[in-house]
Design an enzyme around this catalytic site. Sequence first.
Site, mmCIF file in Angstrom:
data_model
loop_
_atom_site.group_PDB
_atom_site.id
_atom_site.type_symbol
_atom_site.label_atom_id
_atom_site.label_comp_id
_atom_site.label_asym_id
_atom_site.label_seq_id
_atom_site.Cartn_x
_atom_site.Cartn_y
_atom_site.Cartn_z
ATOM 1 N N CYS A 1 -79.749 18.510 -69.558
ATOM 2 C CA CYS A 1 -80.625 19.387 -70.326
ATOM 3 C C CYS A 1 -80.968 20.626 -69.507
ATOM 4 C CB CYS A 1 -81.906 18.648 -70.697
ATOM 5 S SG CYS A 1 -81.619 17.033 -71.444
ATOM 6 N N GLU B 1 -61.980 18.145 -78.143
ATOM 7 C CA GLU B 1 -63.316 18.693 -77.918
ATOM 8 C C GLU B 1 -63.818 19.521 -79.094
ATOM 9 O OE1 GLU B 1 -64.019 19.537 -73.215
ATOM 10 O OE2 GLU B 1 -62.559 20.801 -74.230
ATOM 11 N N LYS C 1 -58.615 19.762 -75.203
ATOM 12 C CA LYS C 1 -59.163 20.910 -75.933
ATOM 13 C C LYS C 1 -59.219 20.615 -77.427
ATOM 14 C CE LYS C 1 -60.437 23.702 -72.975
ATOM 15 N NZ LYS C 1 -60.886 22.462 -72.328
ATOM 16 N N TRP D 1 -79.803 17.743 -74.204
ATOM 17 C CA TRP D 1 -78.605 16.949 -74.473
ATOM 18 C C TRP D 1 -79.036 15.499 -74.378
ATOM 19 C CZ3 TRP D 1 -75.465 13.316 -71.986
ATOM 20 C CH2 TRP D 1 -74.208 13.112 -72.574
ATOM 21 N N GLU E 1 -54.565 18.583 -70.797
ATOM 22 C CA GLU E 1 -55.604 19.566 -71.076
ATOM 23 C C GLU E 1 -55.545 20.045 -72.520
ATOM 24 O OE1 GLU E 1 -58.542 22.655 -70.820
ATOM 25 O OE2 GLU E 1 -58.265 20.633 -70.046
#
Length: 607
Positions: A2, A486, A483, A74, A479
């Site tokens: 956070c 995500e 991505k 968060w 990766e």
Amino acid sequence: MCGIIGIICKDRVAPLLLGGLRRLEYRGYDSAGIATLVDNGIERRRVEGRLSYLERLLDEQPMLGRIGIGHTRWATHGVPNEVNAHPHTDGWVAVVHNGIIENFQALRTELAYEGCNFESETDSEVVVHLVSTFLRRGHSPPEATSRALQRLQGAFALALLFVGYHDLLIGVRRGSPLTIGYGEGEMYLSSDALAIAPLTQKVSYLEEGDWVVITPEGATIRDDKNCLVKRVVHQTSASGVMIGKGGYHHFMLKEIFEQPQVIGDTLNTMLNPASRTITLPTIPFDLASVSKITIIACGTSYYAGLVAKYWIERIVRIPVEVDSASEFRYRSPVLVPGGLALLISQSGETADTLAALRYCQQHHLYTLAVVNVTESTMMREADCTLQTLAGLEISVASTKTFTTQLTVLACFAIAMAKAHGIIDHLTEARLSSALAEVPGRAAEVLNHDGCIRKMAAVVAAAHDVLYLGRGTSFPIALEGALKLKEISYIHAEGYAAGEMKHGPIALIDEAVPVIVIAPSDELFEKTASNVQEVMARGGKVILFSDCHGTNRLQNKKLLSVPLPWIDPFVAPVLYSIPVQLLAYYVAVLKGTDVDQPRNLAKSVTVE
């Protein structure tokens, strides 16, 4: 993970707190809140969801007070809702918290037995009641905080307000970063110097275990043994200007298009184009004496480390291990004193990576950090630093920080090979020249933006996607899959292309797109064979290769983007860009929140 902020000022504090929270929102955006001290006690506003909702509430219900704390969350303990949003208060103490109180359940049971009423599901609320318990026993706010800290276990940062004390803030750092800002009759406290940069550039950084009592006149700092200490006041270079989107629809797209510039900026700190040589900043140990390297990182930075493993083992010929920082300490790794720990982190505050750094130092390894944020904890604690010059990255999904990390690691591999006497000047010149070409070739890749956007429709319709690559292209496949997961929420997996026949080929059908990263290198023909196997089973293939590769694999079932040819050594840097663009355009088609995807935060400051 956070963001917290506290301010004592001469005028209304709420607008300043809100501005600071805007610059901290990368740390979490599940909920947000502000508390201020007014004549009749604590005033508080909290909302579930994005900071924009809090802004709207403050427009409708303005807050008074010249001292206050703020939080953007968060969620760890407790679902994201208004009840669990910070600040937490019992009417006498208000707290904002970043991190985890590990023994909160035992404390909560004890405090409830003593009559404390808990409203939320969070671990943070125990701090409020614990401190208040000591206040009721006649202790001053600093004394109550000190006693409470003796009971708290975990990794956290805190900022506390106390009713009746309009000129007092208390901050605590234990495992999570906290910065003090100095003004003229005003003082600031924040998770990140960036949050208070518009207000002051005079800052000091609390060290592990420190806690601070802040008044308008200054700060009194004590260490974990409760002894008075002084911390150096720095003139920070952090910029307080929030960078706009510059005409782009999202920060992520803007940051993708910034890559030619920031790769070039990063290269310029190490590459001499005239002599075609690489020179690292001062390293306080002999690179030639390093016989083994342990690379430690999380997420996207971990994949940068995997590429570096290929580079270093191939051209330096020394062993390299790559570890997930979250697992590193818990497998009790065998570390040989005098080895090198290379730690990679965009923020320089990643909790697991920081813990790994300290573990390595305890075992007498040299430590070298690759970080993007100046004055971060990792930069201050490592033996030396190689900095990426990506600039402020606002989108949660890393793009330009990844390619600048690769740029730094490529330079490091060359410098290591030179220090070990493995390469001659001609080889150094060839590799350096290849690096020098990357910014220009990256700009050419971005010219294929329209082609990649059209391909995105194929991927956006899928439920599962596979990414394939060999050699240094394998980490780029990993990766690329990350991505896509995500920001589009489509399930994707990256595989070494040679592993297809060992299981994943069973998934291939016309509904599973396969993204292939295949520059023209010594492994291209083997990857081409895997592509043929996929197409023979009805799979849809999107191929990222150069003209040689796309011509070699012409097929009506194959979609391709011909990228510019570049030396295979630096292909991972260049080929990162089209997989970023593909993920971006898929997410846009899916209608997700590209810059702030669900459940994620930019800086992971808790385990």
